[in-house]
Motif scaffolding. Structure first.
Motif, PDB file in Angstrom:
ATOM      1  N   ARG A  64       0.832  -1.265   0.014  1.00  0.00           N
ATOM      2  CA  ARG A  64      -0.191   0.035  -0.127  1.00  0.00           C
ATOM      3  C   ARG A  64       0.871   1.175   0.051  1.00  0.00           C
ATOM      4  N   ALA A  65       1.987   1.170   0.690  1.00  0.00           N
ATOM      5  CA  ALA A  65       2.688   2.388   1.205  1.00  0.00           C
ATOM      6  C   ALA A  65       3.475   2.823  -0.498  1.00  0.00           C
ATOM      7  N   ALA A  66       3.999   1.671  -1.144  1.00  0.00           N
ATOM      8  CA  ALA A  66       4.404   1.622  -2.562  1.00  0.00           C
ATOM      9  C   ALA A  66       3.615   2.396  -3.359  1.00  0.00           C
ATOM     10  N   ILE A  67       2.359   1.786  -3.443  1.00  0.00           N
ATOM     11  CA  ILE A  67       1.542   2.332  -4.587  1.00  0.00           C
ATOM     12  C   ILE A  67       0.896   3.757  -4.166  1.00  0.00           C
ATOM     13  N   GLU A  68       0.764   4.057  -2.581  1.00  0.00           N
ATOM     14  CA  GLU A  68       0.720   5.536  -2.414  1.00  0.00           C
ATOM     15  C   GLU A  68       1.495   6.332  -2.869  1.00  0.00           C
ATOM     16  N   GLU A  69       2.750   6.031  -2.604  1.00  0.00           N
ATOM     17  CA  GLU A  69       3.862   7.076  -2.906  1.00  0.00           C
ATOM     18  C   GLU A  69       3.833   7.211  -4.381  1.00  0.00           C
ATOM     19  N   ALA A  70       3.591   6.154  -5.186  1.00  0.00           N
ATOM     20  CA  ALA A  70       3.613   6.142  -6.715  1.00  0.00           C
ATOM     21  C   ALA A  70       2.456   7.281  -7.265  1.00  0.00           C
ATOM     22  N   LEU A  71       1.346   7.144  -6.291  1.00  0.00           N
ATOM     23  CA  LEU A  71       0.067   7.901  -6.641  1.00  0.00           C
ATOM     24  C   LEU A  71       0.522   9.308  -6.477  1.00  0.00           C
ATOM     25  N   SER A  72       1.361   9.551  -5.609  1.00  0.00           N
ATOM     26  CA  SER A  72       1.608  10.938  -5.020  1.00  0.00           C
ATOM     27  C   SER A  72       2.388  11.749  -6.156  1.00  0.00           C
ATOM     28  N   TYR A  73       2.978  11.183  -7.253  1.00  0.00           N
ATOM     29  CA  TYR A  73       3.662  11.480  -8.278  1.00  0.00           C
ATOM     30  C   TYR A  73       2.670  12.102  -9.418  1.00  0.00           C
ATOM     31  N   PRO A  74       3.228  13.087 -10.065  1.00  0.00           N
ATOM     32  CA  PRO A  74       1.758  13.480 -11.082  1.00  0.00           C
ATOM     33  C   PRO A  74       1.736  12.601 -12.368  1.00  0.00           C
ATOM     34  N   GLU A  75       0.683  12.425 -12.818  1.00  0.00           N
ATOM     35  CA  GLU A  75       0.212  11.520 -13.936  1.00  0.00           C
ATOM     36  C   GLU A  75       1.352  11.652 -14.965  1.00  0.00           C
ATOM     37  N   GLU A  76       1.425  10.305 -15.420  1.00  0.00           N
ATOM     38  CA  GLU A  76       2.366  10.467 -16.688  1.00  0.00           C
ATOM     39  C   GLU A  76       3.755  11.062 -16.451  1.00  0.00           C
ATOM     40  N   SER A  77       4.309  10.899 -15.180  1.00  0.00           N
ATOM     41  CA  SER A  77       5.571  11.354 -14.847  1.00  0.00           C
ATOM     42  C   SER A  77       6.179   9.882 -14.627  1.00  0.00           C
ATOM     43  N   ALA A  78       7.669  10.138 -14.524  1.00  0.00           N
ATOM     44  CA  ALA A  78       8.376   9.090 -14.356  1.00  0.00           C
ATOM     45  C   ALA A  78       8.330   8.016 -12.874  1.00  0.00           C
ATOM     46  N   GLY A  79       7.582   8.742 -12.013  1.00  0.00           N
ATOM     47  CA  GLY A  79       7.500   8.122 -10.681  1.00  0.00           C
ATOM     48  C   GLY A  79       6.240   7.258 -10.916  1.00  0.00           C
ATOM     49  N   ARG A  80       5.127   7.452 -11.812  1.00  0.00           N
ATOM     50  CA  ARG A  80       4.101   6.439 -11.852  1.00  0.00           C
ATOM     51  C   ARG A  80       4.641   5.423 -12.883  1.00  0.00           C
ATOM     52  N   VAL A  81       5.612   5.643 -13.845  1.00  0.00           N
ATOM     53  CA  VAL A  81       5.987   4.343 -14.587  1.00  0.00           C
ATOM     54  C   VAL A  81       7.132   3.376 -14.047  1.00  0.00           C
ATOM     55  N   MET A  82       7.706   3.930 -12.998  1.00  0.00           N
ATOM     56  CA  MET A  82       8.957   3.367 -12.467  1.00  0.00           C
ATOM     57  C   MET A  82       8.436   1.973 -11.514  1.00  0.00           C
ATOM     58  N   GLN A  83       9.247   0.861 -11.358  1.00  0.00           N
ATOM     59  CA  GLN A  83       8.951  -0.161 -10.363  1.00  0.00           C
ATOM     60  C   GLN A  83       9.935   0.338  -9.109  1.00  0.00           C
ATOM     61  N   ARG A  84       9.688  -0.029  -8.012  1.00  0.00           N
ATOM     62  CA  ARG A  84      10.382   0.128  -6.919  1.00  0.00           C
ATOM     63  C   ARG A  84      11.469  -1.202  -6.798  1.00  0.00           C
ATOM     64  N   GLU A  85      10.910  -2.242  -7.234  1.00  0.00           N
ATOM     65  CA  GLU A  85      11.769  -3.635  -7.099  1.00  0.00           C
ATOM     66  C   GLU A  85      13.064  -3.370  -8.108  1.00  0.00           C
ATOM     67  N   LEU A  86      14.141  -3.212  -7.316  1.00  0.00           N
ATOM     68  CA  LEU A  86      15.421  -3.085  -8.225  1.00  0.00           C
ATOM     69  C   LEU A  86      16.530  -3.812  -7.328  1.00  0.00           C
ATOM     70  N   ILE A  87      17.725  -3.943  -7.814  1.00  0.00           N
ATOM     71  CA  ILE A  87      18.979  -4.340  -7.043  1.00  0.00           C
ATOM     72  C   ILE A  87      20.043  -3.446  -7.135  1.00  0.00           C
ATOM     73  N   ALA A  88      20.385  -2.983  -5.806  1.00  0.00           N
ATOM     74  CA  ALA A  88      21.249  -2.086  -5.781  1.00  0.00           C
ATOM     75  C   ALA A  88      22.330  -2.670  -4.564  1.00  0.00           C
ATOM     76  N   VAL A  89      23.560  -2.522  -4.991  1.00  0.00           N
ATOM     77  CA  VAL A  89      24.426  -3.144  -4.193  1.00  0.00           C
ATOM     78  C   VAL A  89      25.951  -1.937  -3.908  1.00  0.00           C
ATOM     79  N   PRO A  90      26.440  -2.112  -2.672  1.00  0.00           N
ATOM     80  CA  PRO A  90      27.670  -0.956  -2.434  1.00  0.00           C
ATOM     81  C   PRO A  90      28.744  -1.065  -3.292  1.00  0.00           C
ATOM     82  N   GLU A  91      29.325  -0.147  -3.440  1.00  0.00           N
ATOM     83  CA  GLU A  91      30.408   0.095  -4.279  1.00  0.00           C
ATOM     84  C   GLU A  91      31.864  -0.866  -3.880  1.00  0.00           C
ATOM     85  N   HIS A  92      31.841  -1.088  -2.363  1.00  0.00           N
ATOM     86  CA  HIS A  92      33.064  -1.814  -2.033  1.00  0.00           C
ATOM     87  C   HIS A  92      32.899  -3.374  -2.191  1.00  0.00           C
ATOM     88  N   TRP A  93      31.739  -3.819  -2.618  1.00  0.00           N
ATOM     89  CA  TRP A  93      31.696  -5.169  -2.916  1.00  0.00           C
ATOM     90  C   TRP A  93      32.374  -5.816  -4.187  1.00  0.00           C
TER      91      TRP A  93
END
Lengths: 464, 464
Positions: A134-163
Motif C-alpha cells: 500500500r505504501a509503495a502504491i500510495e507513494e507512486a500515486l503521489s507523483y503527477p500522472e504520466e511522470s517517471a514516478g508513475r511508470v517506475m518500479q520500486r523492485e530493483l537490485i542495488a549494491v555497495p561500491e566496495h563489494w
C-alpha cells in the motif's frame, strides 16, 4: 521442442493478432455454455493474448468470458488490457478481488490499474493491501500522472561500491525475495545515491574477485522522478537504454524504469499526434460511443467557427461571384491545395518538434527551406491550374488570377505550416493539438481572399 | 560523483536536446578556426549528442566540424546520425575510411550505414573489410529491406542444453572474444536450433551446479528472418521482449534482435503514419529541398485531381448558384465539416489497424459505432448550422437544406473514414498512405452534391 506461440499453423495467434476464427470458436463455446471448451481453447494463450481476446469479444460477452477464464485471466492479462475494457471488468469486481490481482503485479502495473479507479474504489482497494504494498502504491500515486514516478518500479537490485563481483553473485543467489527479472545492477553509496551501474552481461563475464568499482560504469543517465514520461521515452531512445535509475529531489535512488514500459509510451505518444491533429481525442476503438461524440464534437465546433470565418470572407465578394459563377466553382481548388500543402509542412514540423529535431538552432534554416519548397510546388501547381482554368472557361485573365492566388496560398501554407506549430511550442501548447485548426483556417481564409480579392481588384469579368 | 549527462546546470544537453547556446559556441569556435576549443566543448558528449550536433549545424559547416571532431566522431555517432546528414558525410570519405568505421559496429548498425551507399561505394567498402565481417554484412544485405534480417545482430551467446549454469559462467569468463553486451542467453540443440532462453538475471540467481535445462524457459517468441520490422516491433511490444532469437527458414538460430533497435522502429513507424496521411513522404527535416519538393508535389497533384472533381460537381449546379449566391458562400462549410469528421474517424481507424486493434472480429461493431457517432455529431452541428444560416440569410428553407446536407455529409464522412482504410488494408495497401485523399475526396464531392443538389431539387430561392 520449441513452442513458438505465434507461428504454429492454425495457431490462435497469427501475425501478432488473434485468429478471427479462433475468436469465433471461443464465442460459440461461450454461448453454448461450454466452459470446458473455452478454457481448453484459451489455455495456450500468453497473458497479452488473453487481454486481446477480452477486447475482441462484444462488450456484453465480457463478464461471461471472464467467469469462464477463471485464473487464466490473471493479473498480467489485466495489466496488458485496453484501459476501457479493463475498467469495465474491474468495475464488476469487489475491491478485495482487485486487491488480490494488484498484489501479483510490479508497482508500475499495479499503479496503472489503481490510478484509473474512482476515489472510493481506490481507497477500498488500497485498504485491502498489505501495508508495504500500500505504501509503495500510495507513494507512486503521489507523483503527477504520466511522470517517471508513475511508470517506475520500486523492485530493483542495488549494491555497495566496495563489494566484489563474487559478493554480488552470492547476494543474488542467497536472497530469494529479490526481484527475479532485472537487467542492470545499480551501485549506490551509503546514502543510497546512485554512483554507477553494471549491465548483467558485464557481471557474468567478470571473475569473482574483481571489485564492483572496477566493473561499473560511472556515467549513467538518471531520470528525475517528476520527469514527464514523453521526455523519459526520448531519453531511452536517444541513449539506447534498457533500464535507468530514477532519483528523487535529493538524488536518492527510488526506482527503476525498464524499456518494456517505454515501448508502450513511445507508441502511444507517437500515435497520439495523428489523433490529436485530427481532433479525435484518445481515438481508442474501445472508447464508449458517448465519450467519442463528446471529444469529437468539440473539434467540429471549432472547425465550424473557422468555416464560418471563411464563409464571411467569401461573403465579402458576393457581388463578384454573382457576376461570374466560375469563381464559385474554382475557389475550393485554391483553398483545398493550400490546406494540403499546409498540412504537409505542419506534419513534418509537428513530428520534428516531438522528436527534438526542430530546435532553436535550425529554425530559420527550416523556414527558409519551406519557403523554397512552397515557391517551387506553388509554381508547378499554379501553371497547371492556370492553364486548365484558363482554357476550360476560355478566359486567360481567369487563368492568371487563379495561378497567382495559388502560388500565394501555397506560400502562406508553407509559412503557416511551420510557424503555427513553432509558435504553439514556444508558448508550451502541444503543437499536435491545435496546429491543424489554425493552419487550415489560415489557408481557407487566405485562399478565398487571394482568389476572389484578386478577381475583384483586377476587374475580372466572364469575358476575360 | 555521478556524472549525469543530461541534468548538470548549463550542460551542453538539456531535456534531451543540445542547448542552442552550446551549438552557437561550437559554431563560433569552428568559424574562428579554434579546433582545440571545438574538441574541448564536444569532449563530454555522448555519441548520440555528437550525432545531434552534426545535424544541428548548417550543412556547409559539417565537413569542417567533422575534421575538427576527429576521433570523437566515432562509429557510434555515425550509427546514431540522421540518414541524410550521414550520407553527406560518408560521401566525403574514402571507402577505406568507411570500412574502418563499419568494422567497429555491430552488424545491424554496419548494415544501416552500408545499405544506403550506392552500389559502387558499397562494393568498395565491402572489399575493404576482413572476410568474416564482409560475409556477415553481405548475408544481411541479402535479406529484404526493413526485414528482421537487416535489423538483427549476429553477435549472440548460445549454449547447449546439457551444460550447467557453472559451465555457462566459466564459458563467458574464459572467452574474451564473445559479445560484451547481451541480455539473454540462448540454448540450442546440436543442429543450432533454439530450444530455450535464459534471462541473465535467472543465470545470476541460480547456483552453479543447476542444469541449464532446469533454468531455461522453453516457450519463446521466435522471429523469422524475413519478418517485416513493423511486425517485429509489434511482437516486441506485445510480449514485452528485451531481445528475441531470429531463425532462418530451417529453424536455425541466426541472430538476435534487441529492444534498442526496436525503439527506433516503433517511433519511426508510428510517426510515419502522420506524415504519410498528409502526403509529406519521409518528412525528414534534413531531407534536401529538391527531394521534399518531389515527394510533396506528387500528392498535391493527386489533390488537384480530386479538387477538380469537386469543382465539376459544383459546376453542375452553376445555374442554381447564379440565382442564389448564398449557396456559394455556405457550401464550403458543408464540405469542410465533412472533411474534418471523416479525418477524425480515419485517424482512429488507421491507428487501430497499425496496432492490430481493428480486426475482422470487431469490424462490424466499429462501423456501427461510427454510424452512431456520426448521427449524433451530425445532429448537433446540423442544428447550429441550420439556425445560423437560416437566420443570417432570413431564409428557413435554406436553413433546412444546409442542416439535412450536413447530417448526410457527416454520415458519409463516418462511413468513408472507417471503410476506406479497411478496404485499402484488405487489398494490402498501406491505409496511411492513401486514405486521406479518398476520404476528403468523398466528403468534398458529397458535401457539394448533397447541399447544392438538395437546394436545386427542393426549388430553393433567395425568397425561401
Amino acid at each position: 521442442m520449441v513452442e513458438n506461440v505465434a507461428d504454429t499453423p492454425q495457431a490462435p495467434v497469427e501475425d501478432n493478432r488473434l485468429n478471427p476464427m479462433f475468436v469465433d470458436d471461443v464465442v460459440a463455446a461461450l454461448e453454448a455454455g461450454d466452459i470446458e471448451r473455452v478454457r481448453l481453447l484459451a489455455d495456450p494463450l500468453h497473458p497479452a493474448d488473453v487481454a486481446d481476446l477480452m477486447e475482441q469479444v462484444e462488450a456484453v460477452d465480457r463478464a461471461a468470458l471472464a467467469a469462464a477464464l477463471g485464473d487464466k485471466l490473471d493479473a498480467d492479462a489485466f495489466a496488458e488490457m485496453n484501459d476501457y475494457v479493463r475498467d469495465d471488468l474491474i468495475d464488476a469486481l469487489e475491491p478485495q478481488q482487485v486487491g488480490d490481482l494488484v498484489q501479483q503485479l510490479d508497482t508500475d502495473d499495479a499503479v496503472a490499474i489503481i490510478e484509473d479507479l474512482d476515489a472510493d474504489d481506490q481507497r477500498e482497494v488500497l485498504r485491502s493491501l498489505p501495508a508495504d504494498d500500500r505504501a509503495a502504491i500510495e507513494e507512486a500515486l503521489s507523483y503527477p500522472e504520466e511522470s517517471a514516478g508513475r511508470v517506475m518500479q520500486r523492485e530493483l537490485i542495488a549494491v555497495p561500491e566496495h563489494w566484489t563481483i563474487g559478493q554480488v553473485i552470492d547476494f543474488l543467489r542467497e536472497n530469494p525475495d529479490l526481484a527475479t527479472d532485472f537487467w542492470e545492477i545499480f551501485v549506490v553509496d551509503t546514502g543510497h545515491h546512485p554512483v554507477g551501474t553494471m549491465r548483467l552481461s558485464w557481471v557474468l563475464r567478470t571473475p569473482r574477485k574483481v571489485a564492483v568499482a572496477d566493473v561499473m560504469q560511472r556515467e549513467q543517465t538518471l531520470i528525475p522522478v517528476d520527469m514527464d514520461q514523453e521526455e523519459v521515452a526520448l531519453r531511452f531512445q536517444k541513449y539506447a537504454l534498457i533500464s535507468a535509475a530514477v532519483t528523487d529531489a535529493t538524488g536518492r535512488l527510488v526506482g527503476v524504469i525498464t524499456v518494456d514500459d517505454i515501448l508502450h509510451i513511445i507508441q502511444e505518444e507517437a500515435g497520439e499526434d495523428i489523433l490529436k491533429l485530427s481532433g479525435a481525442g484518445d481515438g481508442d476503438v474501445n472508447e464508449p460511443v458517448f465519450e467519442t461524440v463528446k471529444v469529437r464534437v468539440r473539434w467540429l465546433m471549432v472547425n465550424l467557427g473557422t468555416a464560418i470565418l471563411a464563409s464571411l470572407v467569401i461573403g465579402l465578394f458576393a457581388a463578384t461571384i454573382e457576376q461570374m459563377v466560375a469563381l464559385a466553382i474554382l475557389m475550393p481548388i485554391v483553398a483545398s491545395l493550400g490546406g494540403n500543402a499546409g498540412t504537409q509542412t505542419m506534419a513534418v514540423a509537428v513530428r520534428a518538434l516531438a522528436t527534438n529535431e526542430l530546435t532553436e538552432s535550425n529554425t530559420s534554416r527550416q523556414i527558409g527551406k519551406e519557403i523554397k519548397v512552397a515557391l517551387m510546388n506553388g509554381a508547378v501547381i499554379a501553371i497547371i491550374v492556370g492553364l486548365v482554368a484558363g482554357l476550360y472557361f476560355a478566359n486567360a485573365h481567369l487563368g492568371w488570377v487563379i495561378a497567382v492566388a495559388m502560388v500565394g496560398n501555397i506560400l502562406v501554407a508553407g509559412l503557416a505550416g511551420v510557424l503555427v506549430p513553432l509558435t504553439l511550442d514556444r508558448f508550451d501548447i502541444d503543437p499536435a493539438v491545435a496546429s491543424s485548426v489554425f493552419v487550415t483556417m489560415t489557408t481557407d481564409v487566405m485562399g478565398f481572399f487571394l482568389f476572389l480579392g484578386l478577381a475583384a481588384a483586377t476587374g475580372l469579368t466572364p469575358a476575360g
